[in-house]
Design a protein around this motif. Structure first.
Motif, mmCIF file in Angstrom:
data_model
loop_
_atom_site.group_PDB
_atom_site.id
_atom_site.type_symbol
_atom_site.label_atom_id
_atom_site.label_comp_id
_atom_site.label_asym_id
_atom_site.label_seq_id
_atom_site.Cartn_x
_atom_site.Cartn_y
_atom_site.Cartn_z
ATOM 1 N N GLY A 20 0.819 -1.208 0.000
ATOM 2 C CA GLY A 20 0.000 0.000 0.000
ATOM 3 C C GLY A 20 0.854 1.259 0.000
ATOM 4 N N LEU A 21 1.907 1.278 0.826
ATOM 5 C CA LEU A 21 2.790 2.438 0.878
ATOM 6 C C LEU A 21 3.589 2.593 -0.417
ATOM 7 N N VAL A 22 4.079 1.481 -0.947
ATOM 8 C CA VAL A 22 4.814 1.545 -2.215
ATOM 9 C C VAL A 22 3.905 2.030 -3.334
ATOM 10 N N GLY A 23 2.688 1.485 -3.381
ATOM 11 C CA GLY A 23 1.738 1.903 -4.410
ATOM 12 C C GLY A 23 1.364 3.366 -4.277
ATOM 13 N N ALA A 24 1.174 3.822 -3.038
ATOM 14 C CA ALA A 24 0.819 5.228 -2.824
ATOM 15 C C ALA A 24 1.955 6.147 -3.249
ATOM 16 N N ALA A 25 3.193 5.774 -2.890
ATOM 17 C CA ALA A 25 4.354 6.598 -3.246
ATOM 18 C C ALA A 25 4.518 6.690 -4.756
ATOM 19 N N LEU A 26 4.521 5.545 -5.413
ATOM 20 C CA LEU A 26 4.706 5.543 -6.866
ATOM 21 C C LEU A 26 3.518 6.182 -7.571
ATOM 22 N N GLY A 27 2.319 5.931 -7.046
ATOM 23 C CA GLY A 27 1.129 6.509 -7.672
ATOM 24 C C GLY A 27 1.135 8.031 -7.614
ATOM 25 N N LEU A 28 1.490 8.583 -6.456
ATOM 26 C CA LEU A 28 1.527 10.046 -6.316
ATOM 27 C C LEU A 28 2.590 10.658 -7.226
ATOM 28 N N ILE A 29 3.771 10.072 -7.227
ATOM 29 C CA ILE A 29 4.858 10.610 -8.042
ATOM 30 C C ILE A 29 4.541 10.492 -9.528
ATOM 31 N N LEU A 30 3.989 9.358 -9.923
ATOM 32 C CA LEU A 30 3.616 9.187 -11.332
ATOM 33 C C LEU A 30 2.503 10.146 -11.736
ATOM 34 N N LEU A 31 1.546 10.354 -10.851
ATOM 35 C CA LEU A 31 0.453 11.276 -11.155
ATOM 36 C C LEU A 31 0.994 12.677 -11.415
ATOM 37 N N ILE A 32 1.879 13.141 -10.534
ATOM 38 C CA ILE A 32 2.442 14.487 -10.688
ATOM 39 C C ILE A 32 3.257 14.603 -11.964
ATOM 40 N N THR A 33 4.163 13.651 -12.161
ATOM 41 C CA THR A 33 5.076 13.754 -13.299
ATOM 42 C C THR A 33 4.383 13.520 -14.633
ATOM 43 N N VAL A 34 3.516 12.532 -14.702
ATOM 44 C CA VAL A 34 2.860 12.222 -15.979
ATOM 45 C C VAL A 34 1.893 13.325 -16.388
ATOM 46 N N LEU A 35 1.109 13.829 -15.428
ATOM 47 C CA LEU A 35 0.190 14.918 -15.766
ATOM 48 C C LEU A 35 0.952 16.162 -16.197
ATOM 49 N N THR A 36 2.022 16.465 -15.494
ATOM 50 C CA THR A 36 2.814 17.644 -15.861
ATOM 51 C C THR A 36 3.456 17.465 -17.228
ATOM 52 N N ALA A 37 4.041 16.302 -17.467
ATOM 53 C CA ALA A 37 4.688 16.042 -18.753
ATOM 54 C C ALA A 37 3.690 16.043 -19.893
ATOM 55 N N SER A 38 2.439 15.630 -19.606
ATOM 56 C CA SER A 38 1.437 15.501 -20.668
ATOM 57 C C SER A 38 0.700 16.799 -20.972
ATOM 58 N N LEU A 39 0.480 17.616 -19.938
ATOM 59 C CA LEU A 39 -0.446 18.740 -20.092
ATOM 60 C C LEU A 39 0.210 20.117 -20.076
ATOM 61 N N VAL A 40 1.342 20.256 -19.438
ATOM 62 C CA VAL A 40 1.957 21.584 -19.329
ATOM 63 C C VAL A 40 2.584 21.979 -20.669
ATOM 64 N N PRO A 41 2.274 23.186 -21.165
ATOM 65 C CA PRO A 41 2.903 23.645 -22.408
ATOM 66 C C PRO A 41 4.349 24.073 -22.146
ATOM 67 N N PHE A 42 5.250 23.564 -22.947
ATOM 68 C CA PHE A 42 6.659 23.922 -22.810
ATOM 69 C C PHE A 42 7.086 24.751 -24.010
ATOM 70 N N ASP A 43 7.883 25.779 -23.744
ATOM 71 C CA ASP A 43 8.388 26.627 -24.819
ATOM 72 C C ASP A 43 9.547 25.939 -25.530
#
Length: 250
Positions: A20-43
């Protein structure tokens, strides 16, 4: 000792709390990084790869809780009694937990850096975003995440042995990291020490690519964290030697 560490690693692999702790850690980090990488516009010309994987040291917080639970749960559920009947030497028992959880935390920190990095590279390739980064910075982030999580897990074992109460140990750790250390760090006389040598400051320095002026370097900060882990474990072992472990401490 090898058999004891192997036994503790087996305990980790067979508990829902660990996954549960491993899943929560990886899930939170993946959520932040994947959403940012997918949605944030980069110049054009931006190189955000390092900034995105730099969130991976968050795994250290989950590793700290994992270490606390590894030993406080034994007291909460009364399994400490049969454990110490099997391993009467309390020092060896506690040290085996520190080693096993340190290894588990290190692997968690490593996974928390490498898995998001691979997904970010894939997303950037699809989006056409520049994923170049300085190899030294990448190594520092990955190693910082892994070593920071491993040392925090070890620190958690010592804290769990010292406090024993599951909720009390977790709350005390989080309050110190996110509030109390910052407050103490602005008090005259402590403002030159706490921001550099406090546990949260050392963890931040271990996880950083470039240490701030008031922080230690990664290697020095790692040594400071290791000293904290050993000191808490020594204090916890001293308390274990004096306490009646048959009592439920939840």
């Amino acid at each position: 000792m090898t058999d004891l560490v192997a036994s503790e690693l087996l305990k980790l692999r067979t508990t829902r709390t660990f996954f549960g702790l491993v899943g929560a850690a990886l899930g939170l980090i993946l959520l932040i990084t994947v959403l940012t990488a997918s949605l944030v516009p980069f110049d054009p010309g931006d190189t955000p790869f390092i900034d995105l994987i730099a969130v991976s040291p968050l795994a250290g917080i989950f590793a700290l809780v994992l270490g606390i639970l590894a030993i406080s749960t034994e007291f909460r559920h009364g399994t400490v009694t049969p454990s110490l009947l099997t391993v009467p030497n309390r020092t060896r028992w506690a040290v085996s937990k520190l080693i096993a959880n340190g290894v588990a935390g290190l692997l968690l920190g490593l996974a928390a850096a490498l898995i998001p990095a691979l997904l970010i590279l894939l997303i950037f390739a699809v989006r056409g975003v520049d994923s170049s980064a300085d190899a030294g910075d990448v190594v520092n982030v990955v190693l910082g995440s892994a070593v920071g999580a491993g040392l925090f897990a070890a620190l958690g074992v010592g804290l769990g042995a010292l406090i024993r109460n599951q909720a009390g140990a977790i709350v005390a750790a989080l309050v110190w990291l996110f509030f109390l250390e910052g407050v103490l760090g602005v008090i005259p006389g402590l403002d030159e020490v706490i921001p550099k040598y406090g546990p949260a400051a050392a963890w931040s320095a271990v996880s950083s690519i470039d240490a701030a002026d008031d922080q230690l370097g990664q290697l020095s900060a790692g040594l400071v964290l290791a000293v904290y882990a050993l000191l808490f474990l020594a204090a916890g072992i001293a308390m274990l030697q004096r306490r009646d472990v048959a009592a439920n401490s939840s």
